[in-house]
Design a protein around this motif. Structure first.
Motif, PDB file in Angstrom:
ATOM      1  N   GLN A   1       0.861  -1.422  -0.031  1.00 41.75           N
ATOM      2  CA  GLN A   1      -0.440  -0.228   0.009  1.00 41.75           C
ATOM      3  C   GLN A   1       0.769   0.991  -0.240  1.00 41.75           C
ATOM      4  OE1 GLN A   1      -3.286   0.442   2.597  1.00 41.75           O
ATOM      5  NE2 GLN A   1      -3.338  -1.773   3.038  1.00 41.75           N
ATOM      6  N   PRO A   2       0.568   1.997  -1.712  1.00 42.36           N
ATOM      7  CA  PRO A   2       1.828   3.359  -1.136  1.00 42.36           C
ATOM      8  C   PRO A   2       1.489   4.420  -0.249  1.00 42.36           C
ATOM      9  CG  PRO A   2       0.581   3.244  -3.010  1.00 42.36           C
ATOM     10  CD  PRO A   2       0.376   1.582  -2.511  1.00 42.36           C
ATOM     11  N   ALA A   3       1.861   5.515  -0.191  1.00 43.88           N
ATOM     12  CA  ALA A   3       2.063   6.026   1.180  1.00 43.88           C
ATOM     13  C   ALA A   3       0.807   7.052  -0.266  1.00 43.88           C
ATOM     14  CB  ALA A   3       2.814   7.427   1.383  1.00 43.88           C
ATOM     15  N   PRO A   4      -0.204   7.620   0.063  1.00 42.80           N
ATOM     16  CA  PRO A   4      -0.811   9.147  -1.113  1.00 42.80           C
ATOM     17  C   PRO A   4      -0.554  10.178  -0.908  1.00 42.80           C
ATOM     18  CG  PRO A   4      -2.589   7.564   0.490  1.00 42.80           C
ATOM     19  CD  PRO A   4      -1.130   7.022   0.307  1.00 42.80           C
ATOM     20  N   MET A   5      -0.250  11.115  -1.671  1.00 43.44           N
ATOM     21  CA  MET A   5       0.056  12.431  -0.520  1.00 43.44           C
ATOM     22  C   MET A   5      -0.977  12.832  -0.082  1.00 43.44           C
ATOM     23  SD  MET A   5       2.119  13.286  -4.744  1.00 43.44           S
ATOM     24  CE  MET A   5       1.162  12.534  -5.902  1.00 43.44           C
ATOM     25  N   VAL A   6      -2.647  12.700  -1.821  1.00 47.04           N
ATOM     26  CA  VAL A   6      -3.490  13.709  -0.780  1.00 47.04           C
ATOM     27  C   VAL A   6      -3.920  13.161   0.799  1.00 47.04           C
ATOM     28  CG1 VAL A   6      -4.546  13.728  -3.126  1.00 47.04           C
ATOM     29  CG2 VAL A   6      -4.658  11.333  -0.983  1.00 47.04           C
ATOM     30  N   VAL A   7      -2.966  12.753   1.198  1.00 37.74           N
ATOM     31  CA  VAL A   7      -3.526  12.612   2.885  1.00 37.74           C
ATOM     32  C   VAL A   7      -2.689  13.333   3.740  1.00 37.74           C
ATOM     33  CG1 VAL A   7      -3.317  10.536   5.193  1.00 37.74           C
ATOM     34  CG2 VAL A   7      -4.197   9.227   3.131  1.00 37.74           C
ATOM     35  N   TRP A   8      -1.824  13.264   3.379  1.00 32.26           N
ATOM     36  CA  TRP A   8      -0.522  14.303   3.721  1.00 32.26           C
ATOM     37  C   TRP A   8      -1.415  15.240   3.197  1.00 32.26           C
ATOM     38  CZ3 TRP A   8       3.543  18.079   1.742  1.00 32.26           C
ATOM     39  CH2 TRP A   8       4.214  18.259   2.525  1.00 32.26           C
ATOM     40  N   PHE A   9      -1.887  15.746   2.306  1.00 35.11           N
ATOM     41  CA  PHE A   9      -2.009  17.548   2.279  1.00 35.11           C
ATOM     42  C   PHE A   9      -3.755  17.095   3.059  1.00 35.11           C
ATOM     43  CE2 PHE A   9      -1.070  16.978  -2.753  1.00 35.11           C
ATOM     44  CZ  PHE A   9       0.238  16.930  -2.432  1.00 35.11           C
ATOM     45  N   ASP A  10      -4.234  16.182   3.016  1.00 39.77           N
ATOM     46  CA  ASP A  10      -5.404  16.372   4.021  1.00 39.77           C
ATOM     47  C   ASP A  10      -5.158  16.472   5.307  1.00 39.77           C
ATOM     48  OD1 ASP A  10      -8.394  16.149   4.686  1.00 39.77           O
ATOM     49  OD2 ASP A  10      -8.309  13.850   5.228  1.00 39.77           O
ATOM     50  N   TYR A  11      -3.775  15.995   6.155  1.00 44.64           N
ATOM     51  CA  TYR A  11      -3.584  16.431   7.274  1.00 44.64           C
ATOM     52  C   TYR A  11      -3.025  17.496   7.166  1.00 44.64           C
ATOM     53  CZ  TYR A  11       0.736  17.211  10.432  1.00 44.64           C
ATOM     54  OH  TYR A  11       1.286  17.318  12.070  1.00 44.64           O
ATOM     55  N   LEU A  12      -2.969  18.653   6.629  1.00 49.48           N
ATOM     56  CA  LEU A  12      -2.007  20.232   6.410  1.00 49.48           C
ATOM     57  C   LEU A  12      -3.374  20.792   6.824  1.00 49.48           C
ATOM     58  CD1 LEU A  12       0.723  20.010   4.095  1.00 49.48           C
ATOM     59  CD2 LEU A  12       1.003  20.010   5.874  1.00 49.48           C
ATOM     60  N   MET A  13      -4.186  20.239   5.481  1.00 49.46           N
ATOM     61  CA  MET A  13      -5.317  21.588   5.957  1.00 49.46           C
ATOM     62  C   MET A  13      -6.266  20.639   7.582  1.00 49.46           C
ATOM     63  SD  MET A  13      -7.316  21.466   2.656  1.00 49.46           S
ATOM     64  CE  MET A  13      -7.331  19.732   2.410  1.00 49.46           C
ATOM     65  N   ARG A  14      -6.562  19.462   8.046  1.00 48.77           N
ATOM     66  CA  ARG A  14      -6.788  19.730   9.601  1.00 48.77           C
ATOM     67  C   ARG A  14      -5.955  20.191  10.175  1.00 48.77           C
ATOM     68  NH1 ARG A  14      -4.340  16.373  13.449  1.00 48.77           N
ATOM     69  NH2 ARG A  14      -3.723  14.266  11.929  1.00 48.77           N
ATOM     70  N   TYR A  15      -4.328  20.187   9.778  1.00 52.97           N
ATOM     71  CA  TYR A  15      -3.399  20.733  11.259  1.00 52.97           C
ATOM     72  C   TYR A  15      -3.549  22.123  10.785  1.00 52.97           C
ATOM     73  CZ  TYR A  15       0.221  22.560  14.081  1.00 52.97           C
ATOM     74  OH  TYR A  15       1.230  23.355  14.312  1.00 52.97           O
ATOM     75  N   GLY A  16      -4.401  23.194   9.790  1.00 52.20           N
ATOM     76  CA  GLY A  16      -4.453  24.328   9.576  1.00 52.20           C
ATOM     77  C   GLY A  16      -5.584  25.085  10.464  1.00 52.20           C
ATOM     78  N   THR A  17      -6.433  23.963  10.987  1.00 49.64           N
ATOM     79  CA  THR A  17      -7.275  24.096  11.473  1.00 49.64           C
ATOM     80  C   THR A  17      -7.907  24.286  12.413  1.00 49.64           C
ATOM     81  OG1 THR A  17      -8.519  21.897  10.737  1.00 49.64           O
ATOM     82  CG2 THR A  17      -9.453  22.783   9.676  1.00 49.64           C
ATOM     83  N   GLN A  18      -6.745  22.977  13.423  1.00 53.65           N
ATOM     84  CA  GLN A  18      -6.660  22.704  14.722  1.00 53.65           C
ATOM     85  C   GLN A  18      -5.901  24.188  15.325  1.00 53.65           C
ATOM     86  OE1 GLN A  18      -5.089  18.160  14.378  1.00 53.65           O
ATOM     87  NE2 GLN A  18      -4.274  19.712  15.675  1.00 53.65           N
TER      88      GLN A  18
END
Length: 503
Positions: free
Chosen positions: A286-303
């Motif tokens: 299962q490769p590491a998708p880039m989109v999950v990291w982008f999703d995380y950056l947005m989550r961290y921004g909301t935090q």
């Protein structure tokens, strides 16, 4: 006598790159998967730029990066510095340093980080100075700014229109990659999935070239929100995979890749060709998708914004818009997945990931991938998504060292988790692969035990399972979605499906 040199920190500032120079200048870029780089090339060209991806990195690039910049730097810095330097050095020997400095501009991500990421430009600058290419220009696209468009005279316009198409391109690249990795371990004809992926990416590349060249901000947002331009290309991409013949009853351990962004997404010598090596050793990766990291950056921004309610002006408003953007981002990725039959895996929910990691890692620490590495490992294990987690980290990487340290507590709570933390130096593959192989051996045993349990639950022998698979040929079609019936492995879930059983 000792002498103290008092110099202020100087941020990198390139020589101007102006709009009238675009026709004579080629943008260089790299550092992501070949699929994403191909689509970025099409995107830049559609926007009126000459663009060229750097050659694949080599071990010689690693050594050159250490020689020209800093022997103690982490291997992603050495690889990227050396990769750029090797290309420019070759071109300078061919046409001269002055022409190279005028003909090429390097475009890369920039940010303030816990370690190397915020200082990439210093390694590049030092290497260029040692090559006699001080005049060469680099453009740092800051990841914390969405719209970085400048006045019309600036050479590279990183405006909303370019960035939204970039986001859709990365989604398409991730979805195609995930489909490719799910099919390749079970293909009957070797190489069929690789050829299909090449053709599929070419379909999206053509869609990039034919997108609207320039739109005002609001019209661009509307177009990217409503267009089916890229979805039609994804449907055409799907056809490239339809004729692949599979045998999904091959028993393979499922290995989830996590780690530092560059090393986890690389598919070459940067991480000892780990993805291919695991597949050659009999695993499904299962490769590491880039989109999950982008999703995380947005989550961290909301935090961060949530902590500033009532303190910083417009914090609530910005929180709302970022949350909305995050939901829209996930919606668009799910659209891409649907065009490929829903086979590419959905992104895990960021709120769920944050809760899983919270007992082990402070979610406000944002170096590298923050709490995401720990969260993905726990999620993959507890949700039965992987037999084994392989974390690829640069040797001496500060953020990932923190994550690996916290994983000791995670393994204390989940002692049956198979976890292989691999510290990558770039030139010690025997040591790294042997460490991974020890954990992979346990994962293989676990996959075999699970398969035997699946056969017993379904009341079938292996021969009977193969006979039923022949009677129901859909189970070996590329766009048949393997149900999750309580097992981790693909073969086990197929047996449980055809036997109408669960684990």
């Amino acid at each position: 006598m000792s002498r103290i040199v008092d110099e202020s920190y100087r941020a990198y500032e390139p020589r101007p790159f102006t709009a009238d120079q675009r026709k004579d200048v080629t943008l260089l870029f790299g550092g992501v998967t070949w699929r994403a780089e191909k689509l970025l090339e099409g995107l830049f060209r559609s926007a009126g730029y000459n663009a060229e991806r750097l050659p694949d990195a080599t071990v010689d690039d690693l050594f050159l990066g250490r020689e020209l910049a800093d022997v103690g730097q982490c291997c992603p810095t050495a690889f990227t510095t050396g990769n750029l330097s090797s290309f420019l050095k070759s071109e300078a020997e061919r046409v001269g340093a002055e022409k190279v400095s005028e003909k090429y501009v390097y475009v890369t991500a920039g940010a303030c980080g816990a370690c190397r990421f915020g200082q990439y430009h210093q390694s590049y600058e030092l290497a260029l100075k040692n090559l006699g290419l001080e005049a060469f220009r680099m453009i740092l696209v800051q990841q914390h700014e969405i719209d970085q468009s400048k006045d019309k005279n600036v050479g590279l316009q990183t405006d909303i229109h370019l960035l939204l198409s970039t986001a859709l391109g990365m989604m398409a690249a991730d979805a195609i990659q995930d489909l490719e990795y799910q099919l390749r371990p079970y293909e009957v004809e070797e190489g069929a999935s690789n050829r299909a992926a090449q053709k599929a990416v070419s379909e999206i590349y053509e869609a990039m070239l034919s997108r609207p060249k320039d739109l005002p901000k609001l019209r661009s947002i509307w177009w990217h929100s409503t267009t089916r331009h890229f979805l039609k290309a994804m449907r055409r991409a799907r056809r490239r995979f339809e004729g692949i013949e599979l045998d999904r009853l091959r028993v393979k351990p499922m290995v989830k890749i996590t780690g530092e962004f560059y090393l986890a997404t690389a598919e070459g010598v940067q991480n000892y060709n780990m993805h291919k090596w695991l597949e050659d050793e009999g695993a499904e990766v299962q490769p590491a998708p880039m989109v999950v990291w982008f999703d995380y950056l947005m989550r961290y921004g909301t935090q961060k914004l949530a902590l500033r309610f009532g303190i910083k002006e417009r914090a609530r408003q910005n929180y709302f818009f970022l949350k909305l953007g995050q939901r829209f981002f996930r919606f668009k990725y799910d659209e891409m997945r649907r065009m490929l039959g829903g086979i590419p895996r959905p992104m895990p929910g960021q709120d769920e990931l944050r809760k899983l990691a919270a007992p082990f890692f402070d979610n406000m620490i944002n170096g590298g991938e923050g709490d995401l590495l720990i969260a993905k490992a726990i999620w993959a294990h507890t949700q039965k998504k992987a037999h084994m987690i392989c974390e690829l980290s640069p040797y001496g990487c500060l953020p990932n060292t923190m994550s690996i340290g916290a994983m000791a507590a995670v393994q204390g709570k989940y002692p049956d988790m198979l976890y292989a933390p691999i510290e990558v130096k770039g030139d010690s593959d025997v040591h790294a692969l042997s460490r991974c192989q020890m954990v992979l051996a346990d994962a293989k045993n676990r996959a075999q035990e699970e398969f035997r349990s699946a056969l017993a639950a379904a009341g079938l022998t292996l021969e009977e399972a193969r006979k039923r698979a022949r009677e129901h040929p859909k189970v070996n079609l590329p766009f048949w979605k393997v149900p999750h019936r309580g097992a981790v492995g693909t073969a086990s879930n197929v047996v449980l499906e055809i036997g109408n059983a669960t684990l």
